[in-house]
Design an enzyme around this catalytic site. Sequence first.
Site, PDB file in Angstrom:
ATOM      1  N   LYS A   1     -10.018  -0.432  11.201  1.00  0.00           N
ATOM      2  CA  LYS A   1     -10.276  -1.765  10.386  1.00  0.00           C
ATOM      3  C   LYS A   1     -10.489  -2.703  11.055  1.00  0.00           C
ATOM      4  O   LYS A   1     -10.564  -3.848  10.334  1.00  0.00           O
ATOM      5  CB  LYS A   1      -8.979  -1.703   9.170  1.00  0.00           C
ATOM      6  CG  LYS A   1      -8.615  -0.774   8.303  1.00  0.00           C
ATOM      7  CD  LYS A   1      -7.318  -1.205   7.381  1.00  0.00           C
ATOM      8  CE  LYS A   1      -6.679  -0.113   6.840  1.00  0.00           C
ATOM      9  NZ  LYS A   1      -7.742   0.351   5.785  1.00  0.00           N
TER      10      LYS A   1
ATOM     11  N   GLN B   1      -3.823  -4.766   7.216  1.00  0.00           N
ATOM     12  CA  GLN B   1      -4.976  -5.998   6.851  1.00  0.00           C
ATOM     13  C   GLN B   1      -4.984  -7.516   7.379  1.00  0.00           C
ATOM     14  O   GLN B   1      -5.705  -8.138   7.272  1.00  0.00           O
ATOM     15  CB  GLN B   1      -4.980  -5.937   5.137  1.00  0.00           C
ATOM     16  CG  GLN B   1      -5.232  -4.996   4.488  1.00  0.00           C
ATOM     17  CD  GLN B   1      -6.558  -4.377   4.676  1.00  0.00           C
ATOM     18  OE1 GLN B   1      -7.588  -5.095   5.098  1.00  0.00           O
ATOM     19  NE2 GLN B   1      -6.760  -3.062   4.219  1.00  0.00           N
TER      20      GLN B   1
ATOM     21  N   ASP C   1       3.415  -4.606   7.966  1.00  0.00           N
ATOM     22  CA  ASP C   1       2.411  -3.860   8.031  1.00  0.00           C
ATOM     23  C   ASP C   1       1.235  -4.553   8.129  1.00  0.00           C
ATOM     24  O   ASP C   1       0.716  -5.322   7.382  1.00  0.00           O
ATOM     25  CB  ASP C   1       2.238  -3.100   6.353  1.00  0.00           C
ATOM     26  CG  ASP C   1       0.935  -2.089   6.270  1.00  0.00           C
ATOM     27  OD1 ASP C   1       0.046  -2.501   6.992  1.00  0.00           O
ATOM     28  OD2 ASP C   1       0.938  -1.644   5.083  1.00  0.00           O
TER      29      ASP C   1
ATOM     30  N   HIS D   1       0.699  -1.161   0.184  1.00  0.00           N
ATOM     31  CA  HIS D   1      -0.153  -0.013   0.153  1.00  0.00           C
ATOM     32  C   HIS D   1       0.903   1.196   0.020  1.00  0.00           C
ATOM     33  O   HIS D   1       2.053   1.112   0.555  1.00  0.00           O
ATOM     34  CB  HIS D   1      -0.868   0.003   1.353  1.00  0.00           C
ATOM     35  CG  HIS D   1      -1.819   1.007   1.524  1.00  0.00           C
ATOM     36  ND1 HIS D   1      -1.547   2.284   1.885  1.00  0.00           N
ATOM     37  CD2 HIS D   1      -3.373   0.727   1.259  1.00  0.00           C
ATOM     38  CE1 HIS D   1      -2.653   3.055   2.089  1.00  0.00           C
ATOM     39  NE2 HIS D   1      -3.767   2.166   1.511  1.00  0.00           N
TER      40      HIS D   1
ATOM     41  N   CYS E   1      -4.944   2.643  -3.684  1.00  0.00           N
ATOM     42  CA  CYS E   1      -3.602   2.884  -3.097  1.00  0.00           C
ATOM     43  C   CYS E   1      -2.412   2.232  -3.299  1.00  0.00           C
ATOM     44  O   CYS E   1      -1.619   1.897  -2.238  1.00  0.00           O
ATOM     45  CB  CYS E   1      -3.843   3.328  -1.455  1.00  0.00           C
ATOM     46  SG  CYS E   1      -4.950   4.656  -1.043  1.00  0.00           S
TER      47      CYS E   1
HETATM   48  C1  LIG Z   1      -1.948  -2.841   3.717  1.00  0.00           C
HETATM   49  C2  LIG Z   1      -2.451  -1.411   4.236  1.00  0.00           C
HETATM   50  N1  LIG Z   1      -1.332  -0.721   4.799  1.00  0.00           N
HETATM   51  C3  LIG Z   1      -1.643   0.604   5.111  1.00  0.00           C
HETATM   52  C4  LIG Z   1      -2.964   1.205   4.998  1.00  0.00           C
HETATM   53  C5  LIG Z   1      -3.131   2.780   5.636  1.00  0.00           C
HETATM   54  O1  LIG Z   1      -3.822   2.474   6.655  1.00  0.00           O
HETATM   55  P1  LIG Z   1      -4.597   3.736   7.363  1.00  0.00           P
HETATM   56  O2  LIG Z   1      -5.145   4.753   6.423  1.00  0.00           O
HETATM   57  O3  LIG Z   1      -5.187   3.531   8.607  1.00  0.00           O
HETATM   58  O4  LIG Z   1      -3.138   4.740   7.981  1.00  0.00           O
HETATM   59  C6  LIG Z   1      -4.000   0.347   4.560  1.00  0.00           C
HETATM   60  C7  LIG Z   1      -5.316   1.097   4.450  1.00  0.00           C
HETATM   61  O5  LIG Z   1      -6.269   0.867   3.423  1.00  0.00           O
HETATM   62  C8  LIG Z   1      -3.651  -0.876   4.084  1.00  0.00           C
HETATM   63  O6  LIG Z   1      -4.672  -1.623   3.453  1.00  0.00           O
END
Ligand SMILES: Cc1ncc(COP(=O)(O)O)c(C=O)c1O
Lengths: 426, 124
Positions: A241, A218, A215, A134, A381
């Site tokens: 989430k 998810q 990360d 992401h 993203c």
């Molecule tokens: C794999 C992953 N990393 C990071 C993020 C970013 O999360 P946040 O917007 O809560 O910072 C997301 C959110 O969609 C994600 O799916």
Amino acid sequence: MYQNQNLQQNQPMLNSQQLKKDFPILSRVINGKKLTYLDNASTSQKPQSVISAITDYYTNHNANIHRAVYTIAQEATLAYESTREAVKDFINARSAEEIIFTRNTTESINLVAYAYAATTLKPGDSVMVSALEHHSNLVPWQEVCRKTGATLKVIPLSGDPELRYTLDFEWFQKNIDASVKILAITQASNTTGTIVPVEKFIEVARAHGAKVLIDGAQSVPHMPVDVQQLDCDFLAFSSHKMLGPTGVGALYAKKELLETMPPFLFGGDMIREVHQQEATWNDLPWKFEAGTPNIADVIAFQEAIKYLRAIGMQEIAEHDQELAHYAKQQLEAIPQIIIHAPKNAKQMTGIISFEIPGVHPHDIAEIFNSDNIAIRGGHHCAQPLMETLNIPATARMSFYIYNTQEDIDTAIEAIKKVIKIFSPKK
Amino acid sequence: MDMYAENILDHFQNPRHKGTLSAATISVEEVNPLCGDKLSLDLIIENGSIKDMAFSGSGCAISQASMSMVAEELNGKSLEEAEKLSKDTIYELLGVPISPARVKCAILSYALLKKSLILLKHQS
Ligand SMILES: Cc1ncc(COP(=O)(O)O)c(C=O)c1O
């Protein structure tokens, strides 16, 4: 890696129909249709217990934390710090000092990028990420590399057709060396739904002396994650989430690293002593929590964790995976559809991306919306991943505890409608 | 689903003036930040008029239909007339309700047109 033994049976694990009742928004009716919420990778819905916790805090305990001696301030401080304990237990950290509250996954990753990577990397060093990242776990590393002169390396997707949408572990083994100081890698892709077997990557990375950031945006909401078992150095995730409020994220970091890292943000709360020209830093974890935090939402986050634990993370993982598997089977039955998901259902979390050739994902999502079905269409993203796959965008359904096979059937009906609307007119 | 009226689908599936012009007087590109979709517009200008125009790139039905309709509307017209084309003209051409989430898609064509007209002025 988490293994689902029951995949073949196609039996729903959770009583999701019952769980739906705990989520007020899921009974909202728009234009005569109940909400079918299939955008959980973006954010999850909130149970009544989380919503009530926010109201309860503002109604009964609102006070700033960590300083005042009066009763409500003590209550607020206790509740805030007990969420830290709950997060620590949830991911099995050694101590609550290793849990830092941030705004979201993105801020947690930035904290590591700035307070750890930017202060230690040198030209000649490298940071390794994967092709599945992401933007949140890519752009901060691009910046750190620009600032420090380090090189950004990317683990590619496997070229093996059987292993499409998974990472090339052999490439990783061949290409990791002592120059790689940080491996920053997702545990589950928000686009292809791929579960990355991070423990294998962590083991190899550690043998080469690299620190590892996972990360968990998810993964933490959808499967058991144990930081001691993984032996990662950092884990970033978001409350929103995983049934909790927006505006709260967490960073797990090993204590010995946090001790050597300078603060990320400076100001109130993060200090021990301040003189006119200099200051000393507070103890962990408060050294990394400058200013008044998001007290209400942190407190409510604890209710989300309680809710998830009451169901069980293993049960949730199996439920989400079974729904993804069911959705994949239903989509495969429609000849026009192209699915962007790993072949092996055991490598999938509760996310499925697809395309209908000749129909833009925005239009798919729009037609879904006319039936009050929430899905996402776009690049999720993950623009570099889209470039690699050579697709402009996908439509994505993502599942959580309250979703049922009927929700997927509703979505499949909507897909048939899309295909009908966009079928070539004579 | 009245957003997908017959005229929208017709322009989406049979876009007018789709392609590129190698002899273009001016070429511009715009990205829809919402979805990352990219559209390009080529114009051939002669004696203050749009002699030919063509667009390329992928996008949703709304952004493609909007661009196709604008091209059909302006091809052969004078630059003065092109200047007069407003966002409202585009909504009228589309003739379907556009939700706030889709405004960016609907007026991507407008952004391309304005960008090319501004660049043309700077060139002359
Ligand atoms: C794999 C992953 N990393 C990071 C993020 C970013 O999360 P946040 O917007 O809560 O910072 C997301 C959110 O969609 C994600 O799916």
